[in-house]
Write an enzyme that holds these catalytic residues in place. Structure first.
Site, short mmCIF file in Angstrom:
data_model
loop_
_atom_site.label_atom_id
_atom_site.label_comp_id
_atom_site.label_asym_id
_atom_site.label_seq_id
_atom_site.Cartn_x
_atom_site.Cartn_y
_atom_site.Cartn_z
N LEU A 190 89.41 16.63 6.95
CA LEU A 190 88.59 16.20 5.84
C LEU A 190 87.26 15.70 6.39
O LEU A 190 87.22 15.10 7.48
CB LEU A 190 89.27 15.07 5.05
CG LEU A 190 90.51 15.44 4.22
CD1 LEU A 190 91.13 14.19 3.61
CD2 LEU A 190 90.17 16.44 3.13
N ASP A 191 86.18 15.92 5.65
CA ASP A 191 84.87 15.44 6.07
C ASP A 191 84.86 13.92 6.20
O ASP A 191 85.69 13.23 5.60
CB ASP A 191 83.79 15.84 5.05
CG ASP A 191 83.63 17.36 4.96
OD1 ASP A 191 84.03 18.05 5.89
OD2 ASP A 191 83.08 17.81 3.93
N LYS A 192 83.90 13.42 6.94
CA LYS A 192 83.80 11.98 7.17
C LYS A 192 83.77 11.18 5.87
O LYS A 192 84.43 10.13 5.76
CB LYS A 192 82.54 11.67 7.99
CG LYS A 192 82.36 10.21 8.33
CD LYS A 192 81.11 9.99 9.19
CE LYS A 192 80.92 8.51 9.52
NZ LYS A 192 79.69 8.29 10.34
#
Length: 259
Positions: A101-103
């Site tokens: 998952l993105d930051k």
């Protein structure tokens, strides 16, 4: 059982890592240094040592994690906090994240030491659905929804995205929604956006391209300010887990994902 499989399922390392450990003479079976990863051992009777410490067989493990925003999906990083900073190091040496998952994206992230499990969920040909809840500046008209359902172009040289499922939950303006939920992204929005249209909804995709949800919504004129993954396949995030918490999957939950 193969020696490398035993080590991988006992939190020593990933399958590719433990093969190297064996080849480098770091592993003993019944007191003898073994350099063949494919050697068959009996996990119930043989004594396996890694760096002269007895390895106890733990078997396959599966965890559900409620990822908070602000940390990256990696084991280590010199600058940023990682998802592994929230996990118990004592049991995570051979465990890895399934996908990423993105930051700034929150929600459901899985961990395991089972390579086959990861393959079944992440291989492009499996088309496992993943559903995301989003807040975005902009509007989604009927033609936009139709485009998302049919597939859109999200980058130069890229093929059309696979058909997606889209459900619009609410339409309005930012001023209406800014106090509904505590989201840092929304708090940082300039006051000039208070009357800007905003849409809340759910997008389900069966691919895993980089920043795909954000790019798909951008392709139809929306700018995502909050994103949370709520489900993978037949598994839904346990909302009783607070951000940063994790738990083991039940046997039934694992079956939902691989059947």
């Amino acid at each position: 059982m193969r020696l490398d499989k035993f080590l991988a399922q006992s939190s020593v390392g990933r399958r590719i890592e433990v093969r190297n450990y064996v080849k480098e003479g770091m592993v003993k079976v019944n007191g003898e240094v073994i350099t063949e990863p494919a050697m068959e051992i009996n996990e119930s009777f043989d004594v396996i040592e890694y760096l002269d410490k007895v390895v106890h067989y733990t078997g396959k493990v599966y965890y559900m994690f409620n990822k908070p925003a602000g940390c990256i999906t990696a084991r280590k990083d010199a600058v940023n906090k990682t998802v592994f900073d929230y996990l118990d190091d004592a049991h995570m040496n051979g465990v890895f994240h399934v996908g990423r998952l993105d930051k700034d994206t929150e929600g459901l992230l899985l961990f395991t030491n089972d390579g086959e499990f990861e393959h079944k969920l992440m291989h492009p040909q499996k088309h496992v659905e993943k559903t995301y809840f989003f807040w975005a500046l902009g509007t989604l008209e009927e033609e936009d929804i139709k485009a998302l359902k049919q597939g859109v172009y999200i980058g130069k040289g890229e093929i059309l995205t696979k058909p997606a499922k889209i459900e619009v939950d609410k339409h309005g303006v930012y001023e209406q929604f800014k106090n509904e939920i505590s989201i840092n992204n929304l708090e940082s929005i300039d006051s000039t956006h208070y009357n800007q249209p905003m849409v809340l909804g759910y997008l389900t995709i069966s691919e895993g391209r980089k920043h795909q949800v954000k790019r798909m919504l951008k392709a139809v004129g929306c700018y995502v300010v909050y994103l949370k993954r709520i489900s993978i396949g037949g598994l839904t995030l346990d909302e009783s887990l607070k951000k940063g918490q994790y738990r083991s999957l039940t046997e039934q939950e694992v079956k939902k994902l691989v059947e």
